[in-house]
Design a protein around this motif. Structure first.
Motif, mmCIF file in Angstrom:
data_model
loop_
_atom_site.group_PDB
_atom_site.id
_atom_site.type_symbol
_atom_site.label_atom_id
_atom_site.label_comp_id
_atom_site.label_asym_id
_atom_site.label_seq_id
_atom_site.Cartn_x
_atom_site.Cartn_y
_atom_site.Cartn_z
ATOM 1 N N ARG A 279 -12.862 13.522 -0.377
ATOM 2 C CA ARG A 279 -12.927 14.129 -1.781
ATOM 3 C C ARG A 279 -13.930 15.377 -1.083
ATOM 4 N NH1 ARG A 279 -16.053 9.526 -4.969
ATOM 5 N NH2 ARG A 279 -16.797 8.977 -2.733
ATOM 6 N N SER A 280 -13.934 16.538 -2.352
ATOM 7 C CA SER A 280 -14.312 17.346 -2.136
ATOM 8 C C SER A 280 -15.351 16.765 -2.779
ATOM 9 C CB SER A 280 -14.046 18.031 -3.870
ATOM 10 O OG SER A 280 -13.673 18.037 -4.340
ATOM 11 N N ILE A 281 -16.602 18.032 -1.908
ATOM 12 C CA ILE A 281 -18.366 17.784 -2.093
ATOM 13 C C ILE A 281 -18.733 17.778 -3.621
ATOM 14 C CG2 ILE A 281 -20.225 18.742 -1.636
ATOM 15 C CD1 ILE A 281 -19.736 20.056 0.535
ATOM 16 N N SER A 282 -18.454 18.561 -4.163
ATOM 17 C CA SER A 282 -18.090 18.466 -6.115
ATOM 18 C C SER A 282 -18.099 17.125 -6.635
ATOM 19 C CB SER A 282 -17.464 19.834 -6.987
ATOM 20 O OG SER A 282 -16.165 19.751 -6.900
ATOM 21 N N ALA A 283 -16.405 16.602 -6.029
ATOM 22 C CA ALA A 283 -16.640 15.414 -6.012
ATOM 23 C C ALA A 283 -16.998 14.135 -6.610
ATOM 24 C CB ALA A 283 -14.573 15.124 -6.291
ATOM 25 N N ILE A 284 -18.094 14.219 -4.542
ATOM 26 C CA ILE A 284 -18.264 13.246 -5.072
ATOM 27 C C ILE A 284 -20.215 13.083 -5.579
ATOM 28 C CG2 ILE A 284 -20.223 12.356 -2.816
ATOM 29 C CD1 ILE A 284 -18.174 13.383 -1.023
ATOM 30 N N ALA A 285 -20.091 14.081 -5.455
ATOM 31 C CA ALA A 285 -21.498 14.736 -6.198
ATOM 32 C C ALA A 285 -21.400 14.079 -7.980
ATOM 33 C CB ALA A 285 -21.802 16.293 -6.032
ATOM 34 N N GLU A 286 -20.319 14.451 -8.309
ATOM 35 C CA GLU A 286 -20.714 14.256 -9.697
ATOM 36 C C GLU A 286 -20.270 12.396 -9.893
ATOM 37 O OE1 GLU A 286 -16.643 16.156 -11.709
ATOM 38 O OE2 GLU A 286 -17.646 17.723 -11.100
ATOM 39 N N GLU A 287 -19.831 11.779 -8.809
ATOM 40 C CA GLU A 287 -19.779 10.502 -8.859
ATOM 41 C C GLU A 287 -21.233 9.940 -9.163
ATOM 42 O OE1 GLU A 287 -18.365 6.459 -6.352
ATOM 43 O OE2 GLU A 287 -18.375 8.857 -5.587
ATOM 44 N N TRP A 288 -22.348 10.866 -8.240
ATOM 45 C CA TRP A 288 -23.244 10.238 -7.982
ATOM 46 C C TRP A 288 -24.168 11.118 -9.239
ATOM 47 C CZ3 TRP A 288 -23.569 5.730 -6.451
ATOM 48 C CH2 TRP A 288 -23.437 4.993 -5.547
ATOM 49 N N GLY A 289 -23.677 11.697 -9.775
ATOM 50 C CA GLY A 289 -24.616 12.284 -11.547
ATOM 51 C C GLY A 289 -25.196 13.539 -11.494
ATOM 52 N N PHE A 290 -25.189 14.234 -10.287
ATOM 53 C CA PHE A 290 -24.718 15.772 -10.106
ATOM 54 C C PHE A 290 -23.348 16.616 -10.201
ATOM 55 C CE2 PHE A 290 -27.161 13.452 -6.428
ATOM 56 C CZ PHE A 290 -28.525 13.759 -6.616
ATOM 57 N N MET A 291 -23.799 16.494 -11.839
ATOM 58 C CA MET A 291 -22.444 18.075 -12.478
ATOM 59 C C MET A 291 -22.812 18.942 -12.214
ATOM 60 S SD MET A 291 -22.145 14.952 -13.803
ATOM 61 C CE MET A 291 -20.538 15.225 -14.413
ATOM 62 N N ASP A 292 -23.814 19.889 -11.726
ATOM 63 C CA ASP A 292 -23.349 21.086 -11.670
ATOM 64 C C ASP A 292 -23.653 21.459 -10.259
ATOM 65 O OD1 ASP A 292 -24.006 24.309 -11.941
ATOM 66 O OD2 ASP A 292 -25.589 23.924 -10.790
ATOM 67 N N ALA A 293 -22.498 21.809 -9.282
ATOM 68 C CA ALA A 293 -22.536 22.424 -7.672
ATOM 69 C C ALA A 293 -23.479 23.098 -6.997
ATOM 70 C CB ALA A 293 -21.102 22.814 -7.803
ATOM 71 N N SER A 294 -23.847 23.657 -7.807
ATOM 72 C CA SER A 294 -25.577 24.678 -7.055
ATOM 73 C C SER A 294 -26.366 23.937 -7.405
ATOM 74 C CB SER A 294 -25.204 25.907 -7.995
ATOM 75 O OG SER A 294 -25.822 25.901 -10.087
ATOM 76 N N THR A 295 -26.721 23.584 -8.117
ATOM 77 C CA THR A 295 -28.043 22.414 -8.528
ATOM 78 C C THR A 295 -28.120 21.257 -7.265
ATOM 79 O OG1 THR A 295 -28.257 23.485 -10.995
ATOM 80 C CG2 THR A 295 -29.705 21.522 -10.295
ATOM 81 N N TYR A 296 -27.267 20.803 -7.497
ATOM 82 C CA TYR A 296 -27.033 20.024 -6.747
ATOM 83 C C TYR A 296 -27.526 20.251 -5.218
ATOM 84 C CZ TYR A 296 -25.022 16.394 -3.417
ATOM 85 O OH TYR A 296 -24.266 15.429 -2.161
ATOM 86 N N SER A 297 -26.562 21.965 -4.725
ATOM 87 C CA SER A 297 -26.413 22.062 -3.128
ATOM 88 C C SER A 297 -27.901 22.583 -2.829
ATOM 89 C CB SER A 297 -25.401 22.888 -3.446
ATOM 90 O OG SER A 297 -26.322 23.964 -1.930
ATOM 91 N N ARG A 298 -28.445 23.097 -4.165
ATOM 92 C CA ARG A 298 -29.864 23.357 -3.871
ATOM 93 C C ARG A 298 -31.199 21.752 -3.962
ATOM 94 N NH1 ARG A 298 -29.302 26.557 -8.424
ATOM 95 N NH2 ARG A 298 -30.502 25.245 -9.533
ATOM 96 N N THR A 299 -30.704 21.160 -4.099
ATOM 97 C CA THR A 299 -31.800 19.865 -4.576
ATOM 98 C C THR A 299 -31.281 19.119 -3.002
ATOM 99 O OG1 THR A 299 -31.828 19.221 -6.283
ATOM 100 C CG2 THR A 299 -32.281 17.358 -5.696
ATOM 101 N N PHE A 300 -29.979 18.939 -2.364
ATOM 102 C CA PHE A 300 -30.348 18.093 -1.565
ATOM 103 C C PHE A 300 -30.820 19.064 -0.397
ATOM 104 C CE2 PHE A 300 -27.595 16.604 2.596
ATOM 105 C CZ PHE A 300 -26.724 15.926 1.920
ATOM 106 N N ARG A 301 -30.288 20.468 -0.520
ATOM 107 C CA ARG A 301 -30.947 20.775 0.970
ATOM 108 C C ARG A 301 -32.379 20.640 1.017
ATOM 109 N NH1 ARG A 301 -29.206 27.377 2.613
ATOM 110 N NH2 ARG A 301 -30.827 27.573 4.833
ATOM 111 N N ARG A 302 -33.247 21.406 0.199
ATOM 112 C CA ARG A 302 -34.459 21.114 -0.046
ATOM 113 C C ARG A 302 -35.277 19.244 0.503
ATOM 114 N NH1 ARG A 302 -35.621 22.143 -4.940
ATOM 115 N NH2 ARG A 302 -34.900 20.662 -6.207
#
Length: 350
Positions: A279-302
């Motif tokens: 599945r796409s990264i955005s689809a996986i992120a949305e499944e677990w409550g991360f609706m904004d892809a850029s915010t998810y990416s920054r949080t994940f990297r941090r």
């Protein structure tokens, strides 16, 4: 697990908490195994099998000494032996026992835990069971807050004590002999707060009570991580605790909101490195409550030191990454049961 505890204890110059009794029936001929088990407990209760004689009786019994308390694990794995036990007419011991039945579903799956049972060995009693084992906490007859005949434990407090006994059992492999007295005092304080609540009892039991609340919160969070409206307010309502108390309990982990976010990030990380999930990264992120892809990416990297895309690429190539450990200060930890149990529980979740 036991090796890990021994290594930690040796590094601190402390002895790991010993299991003072560890016996099983496997060394006896099958036809004599039940009699062997019954003899182990003959000074406490009389035990009878209520079905036809089994060809064998697989059982294991372990015990840990915790100051003037003892915690016993009984295991009859997958047997379903229907047993009756009754108090001795002339009891040798007069301890209180608090027991939590444990059953393994026939078709597999997680262990099922029954309701807390309690009894004084000095009082006539008779019970039946068909479980796969139990955790049993033995307390001296004269512990300060006990009533003369029975313990007046409300249903909600009985459930709380059952959770605590399980949490205590899971923490034992990581404990040291020095911890035993602290555990005994904290356990007595918790039981006092549950059975005869007073301002002093509740204050003294705050550590172990918080550990049980945290364990319950972890279970709720794990079960509801995909719910977008999961919030500290909902957890407070379901756990029946105040917002300030929940925040105080999760403060060592960086706060309750931070803890929920990290658990969701961990779930997405585990999925991203799985090459069978395309599945796409955005689809996986949305499944677990991360609706904004850029915010998810920054949080994940941090959190993990790389982007979700980099995590997926290294995972799919079979490259193991030294993921950063959970945040928070490290150093000497005071011998507080609150900290000991919390650390033990969290270690099993990550």
């Amino acid at each position: 697990m036991q090796h890990k505890a021994q290594t930690a204890a040796e590094g601190n110059g402390e002895a790991a908490l010993k299991c003072v009794i560890d016996i099983d029936t496997s060394g006896a001929p099958p036809a004599e195994q039940f009699d062997l088990y019954r003899n182990w407990n003959a000074s406490l209760v009389d035990i009878t099998l209520l079905r036809e004689r089994f060809k064998a009786f697989a059982a294991r019994q372990r015990a840990w000494q915790l100051g003037n308390l003892a915690l016993v694990s009984l295991e009859f794995p997958g047997t379903g032996y229907h047993r009756r036990w009754s108090g001795r007419k002339n009891p040798v011991f007069d301890h209180w026992i608090l027991s939590v039945p444990r059953t393994l579903p026939a078709g597999g799956g997680p262990e099922q835990v029954g309701k807390l049972c309690w009894q004084c060995l000095a009082v006539p009693h008779e019970e039946e069971a068909e479980d796969d084992g139990a955790l049993v906490l033995f307390l001296p007859r004269d512990f300060a807050f006990s009533q003369p005949v029975d313990l007046a434990i409300r249903p909600e407090m009985a459930a709380f004590i059952a959770d605590y006994i399980q949490l205590l059992y899971r923490s034992l492999p990581d404990r040291t002999e020095r911890d035993a007295e602290y555990i005994a005092v904290a356990t007595i304080n918790l039981l006092a707060a549950c059975i005869t609540p007073s301002r002093n009892h509740v204050f003294e039991a705050e550590g172990p009570i918080n550990a049980v609340i945290m364990a319950r919160a972890n279970k709720l969070i794990a079960a509801r991580l995909t719910e977008r409206d999961l919030s500290p307010e909902k957890l407070c309502h379901d756990l029946n605790v105040s917002r300030s108390r929940l925040y105080r309990i999760f403060e060592p982990t960086g706060g309750i909101s931070s803890y929920i976010r990290r658990q969701r990030l961990l779930r997405t990380r585990n999925i991203l490195v799985d090459s069978t999930d395309r599945r796409s990264i955005s689809a996986i992120a949305e499944e677990w409550g991360f609706m904004d892809a850029s915010t998810y990416s920054r949080t994940f990297r941090r959190e993990f030191g790389m982007t979700p895309k980099e995590a997926r690429e290294t995972g799919w190539l079979g490259i193991k990454h030294p993921w950063a450990p959970p945040g928070g200060p490290h150093g000497d930890v005071a011998p507080s049961l609150n900290v000991l149990l919390m650390n033990s529980y969290l270690a099993g979740q990550l």
